[in-house]
Design an enzyme around this catalytic site. Structure first.
Site, PDB file in Angstrom:
ATOM      1  N   ARG A 105       0.784  -1.193  -0.105  1.00 18.17           N
ATOM      2  CA  ARG A 105      -0.053   0.104   0.266  1.00 18.17           C
ATOM      3  C   ARG A 105       0.881   1.159  -0.075  1.00 18.17           C
ATOM      4  NH1 ARG A 105      -2.866  -3.046   3.793  1.00 18.17           N
ATOM      5  NH2 ARG A 105      -4.649  -4.045   2.550  1.00 18.17           N
TER       6      ARG A 105
ATOM      7  N   LYS B  50       2.541  10.994 -11.052  1.00 19.42           N
ATOM      8  CA  LYS B  50       1.215  10.079 -12.349  1.00 19.42           C
ATOM      9  C   LYS B  50       2.076   9.056 -12.758  1.00 19.42           C
ATOM     10  CE  LYS B  50      -1.859  13.563 -14.868  1.00 19.42           C
ATOM     11  NZ  LYS B  50      -2.589  13.775 -15.952  1.00 19.42           N
TER      12      LYS B  50
ATOM     13  N   GLU C 145       8.296  19.395 -25.008  1.00 14.20           N
ATOM     14  CA  GLU C 145       7.554  19.504 -23.720  1.00 14.20           C
ATOM     15  C   GLU C 145       8.158  20.338 -23.302  1.00 14.20           C
ATOM     16  OE1 GLU C 145       5.464  17.328 -22.805  1.00 14.20           O
ATOM     17  OE2 GLU C 145       5.483  15.183 -23.684  1.00 14.20           O
TER      18      GLU C 145
ATOM     19  N   LYS D   9       6.556  23.337 -13.225  1.00 16.33           N
ATOM     20  CA  LYS D   9       5.084  21.987 -13.022  1.00 16.33           C
ATOM     21  C   LYS D   9       5.586  22.081 -11.433  1.00 16.33           C
ATOM     22  CE  LYS D   9       3.779  16.848 -14.139  1.00 16.33           C
ATOM     23  NZ  LYS D   9       4.751  16.389 -15.528  1.00 16.33           N
TER      24      LYS D   9
ATOM     25  N   GLU E  58      -5.443  16.548 -11.043  1.00 19.83           N
ATOM     26  CA  GLU E  58      -5.944  17.012 -12.514  1.00 19.83           C
ATOM     27  C   GLU E  58      -8.158  17.119 -11.789  1.00 19.83           C
ATOM     28  OE1 GLU E  58      -4.181  15.582 -15.467  1.00 19.83           O
ATOM     29  OE2 GLU E  58      -6.264  15.940 -16.841  1.00 19.83           O
TER      30      GLU E  58
ATOM     31  N   ARG F  93      -4.152  21.672 -13.794  1.00 22.79           N
ATOM     32  CA  ARG F  93      -3.129  20.601 -14.194  1.00 22.79           C
ATOM     33  C   ARG F  93      -3.391  20.076 -15.695  1.00 22.79           C
ATOM     34  NH1 ARG F  93       0.091  15.291 -10.972  1.00 22.79           N
ATOM     35  NH2 ARG F  93       1.233  15.142 -12.453  1.00 22.79           N
TER      36      ARG F  93
ATOM     37  N   ASN G  54      -1.673  19.261 -20.781  1.00 22.68           N
ATOM     38  CA  ASN G  54      -2.207  18.941 -22.223  1.00 22.68           C
ATOM     39  C   ASN G  54      -1.737  19.057 -23.030  1.00 22.68           C
ATOM     40  OD1 ASN G  54      -2.102  16.354 -20.596  1.00 22.68           O
ATOM     41  ND2 ASN G  54      -4.064  16.706 -20.073  1.00 22.68           N
TER      42      ASN G  54
ATOM     43  N   HIS H 100      -1.897  17.472 -26.703  1.00 21.26           N
ATOM     44  CA  HIS H 100      -1.555  16.166 -26.515  1.00 21.26           C
ATOM     45  C   HIS H 100      -2.696  15.802 -26.784  1.00 21.26           C
ATOM     46  CE1 HIS H 100       1.683  16.775 -23.695  1.00 21.26           C
ATOM     47  NE2 HIS H 100       1.545  15.122 -23.180  1.00 21.26           N
TER      48      HIS H 100
ATOM     49  N   HIS I  47      -2.279  12.866 -29.910  1.00 23.90           N
ATOM     50  CA  HIS I  47      -2.621  11.663 -29.750  1.00 23.90           C
ATOM     51  C   HIS I  47      -3.641  10.813 -30.518  1.00 23.90           C
ATOM     52  CE1 HIS I  47      -4.254   7.907 -27.622  1.00 23.90           C
ATOM     53  NE2 HIS I  47      -5.339   7.498 -27.786  1.00 23.90           N
TER      54      HIS I  47
ATOM     55  N   HIS J 178       6.215   9.599 -29.218  1.00 18.18           N
ATOM     56  CA  HIS J 178       5.097  10.511 -27.940  1.00 18.18           C
ATOM     57  C   HIS J 178       5.792  12.111 -28.582  1.00 18.18           C
ATOM     58  CE1 HIS J 178       2.542  12.212 -25.349  1.00 18.18           C
ATOM     59  NE2 HIS J 178       3.641  13.028 -24.340  1.00 18.18           N
TER      60      HIS J 178
HETATM   61  N1  GLY Z   1       2.309  14.841 -18.487  1.00 17.56           N
HETATM   62  C1  GLY Z   1       1.126  15.534 -17.372  1.00 17.56           C
HETATM   63  C2  GLY Z   1       0.673  15.181 -16.129  1.00 17.56           C
HETATM   64  O1  GLY Z   1       1.757  15.070 -15.552  1.00 17.56           O
HETATM   65  O2  GLY Z   1       0.013  16.219 -15.486  1.00 17.56           O
END
Ligand code: GLY
Length: 375
Positions: free
Chosen positions: A125, A147, A189, A231, A241, A246, A250, A253, A257, A271
């Site tokens: 956990r 993430k 990025e 960031k 998010e 947040r 994107n 993206h 995508h 990517h």
């Molecule tokens: N790569 C997008 C984020 O970390 O929210």
């Protein structure tokens, strides 16, 4: 050296950027190695490339401080983000006897970081982990923010968790061995941060992008630190998010995508390259809506092209139409809707979430973008 705090209540951590950090890892990560002083092996996860390049050096540095290292090495590429590899990794961590007070070290690009982060999120956990990102893309994006995920048949990153690292150590020297194409993909990025929230940084990147791509130390550290600082601010304010903040990360993206899906998530379009072209499309679509000028949209496209990144759809040689690309977007978001949220630009340096975009209009826009200009 730059130290950027990620100010999350109860889970605050630092991102440290300095040349040579990996060579003095035992010192840089000392607080997270204490539990291994008894002689238990420190768990390191790498891919075959990062293990070959840095494994012996890391072992020697840790051995000099009395630590033993054990390795879990995966094949490079997205195939490592599977249930099968996750099961092997969690079994390995349990066999090593990791506890919640321990830290696992992730030495690699976004794949290794995502896999290790998720394994640590679910093992007992929640075990701690330290990110040692070795690609520009992982350094400026995926290693920070918590993430973590694996891929499944239904799509990429659909099984995962928010699990923040305890420390991120970024050594720009490791980028010396990164293939130029991956360096450019990571740079997409970096440009994203300028376009989404910092016009002055975007202007700096227009002037200094070549120096960053050439790994000139001062330019590279400035680019990484400025990206991470933005960031870190965004993640601290909207970790999960849950509002639109947040989501700004994107930018490029949704279009990107669709292009990745159409090219089969293959080496045909990395990517970062898809995000680069996605940002051009987001800028041009913002111009079509009258939100930025065409001159600004083309300025964004020029900055992306100048970095050797794809900035025009026809160059990809796709045989599909705009409606098919829109289908990929709908599928990604599991939506049968006539609209989806899109990240668009109010200015170069100011992105926002548009919720009134008509997908039929996106398809028409993409049809026009797919048509080569007359010679
Ligand atoms: N790569 C997008 C984020 O970390 O929210």
């Amino acid at each position: 050296m730059a130290v950027i705090p990620v100010a999350l209540a109860g889970r605050a951590y630092d991102v440290v950027i300095e040349e040579g950090l990996l060579a003095r890892l035992a010192e840089a990560a000392a607080p997270f190695l204490k539990g291994y002083a008894s002689g238990r092996a420190v768990p390191f996860v790498a891919d075959t490339n990062t293990h070959r390049l840095y494994g012996a050096g890391v072992e020697a540095d840790l051995a000099a401080q009395g630590f033993k290292v054990d390795w879990f090495v995966v094949e490079p590429g997205e195939d490592a983000k599977t249930w099968g590899v996750l099961e092997q990794l969690t079994d390995w961590l349990l066999a090593l006897g990791v506890t919640r007070k321990d830290h696992v070290f992730a030495l690699g690009g976004g794949v290794v970081g995502d896999l290790v982060g998720f394994a640590c999120a679910i093992t007992k956990r929640g075990v701690g982990f330290v990110q040692l990102p070795t690609t520009l893309l992982a350094q400026v994006d995926s290693s920070v923010g918590g993430k973590t995920a694996i891929n499944t048949a239904a799509g990429k990153n659909l099984i995962g968790a928010f699990h923040q690292p305890s420390l991120v150590l970024i050594d720009p020297l490791v980028l010396a061995t990164l293939p130029d194409r991956e360096m450019r993909a990571g740079f997409a990025e970096v440009l994203k941060y300028g376009l989404l929230g910092d016009a002055a940084f975007f202007g700096w990147l227009e002037a200094n992008g070549a120096a960053v791509l050439a790994r000139k130390p001062a330019a590279l550290e400035h680019a990484i630190a400025t990206s991470i600082a933005m960031k870190a601010r965004i993640v601290a304010a909207d970790e999960r998010e849950t509002d639109d903040l947040r989501a700004l990360l994107n930018l490029g993206h949704t279009f990107g995508h669709a292009l990745e899906a159409e090219t089969g998530f293959s080496d045909r379009l990395l990517h970062g390259e898809a995000v680069a072209l996605g940002m051009v499309l987001a800028a041009r679509y913002s111009a079509r809506r009258g939100e930025i000028s065409s001159a600004d949209a083309e300025r964004a496209a020029r900055a992306i092209a100048a970095a050797g990144l794809p900035a025009d759809l026809p160059a990809l040689g796709l045989t599909c139409d705009g409606a098919r690309l829109v289908e990929h977007m709908r599928h990604d978001k599991k939506a049968e809707a006539t609209t989806l949220p899109f990240l668009l630009l109010r200015a170069l340096g100011e992105a926002y979430v548009a919720r009134d975009v008509d997908l039929a209009d996106i398809a028409a826009f993409l049809d026009a973008e797919l048509t080569p200009l007359p010679a």
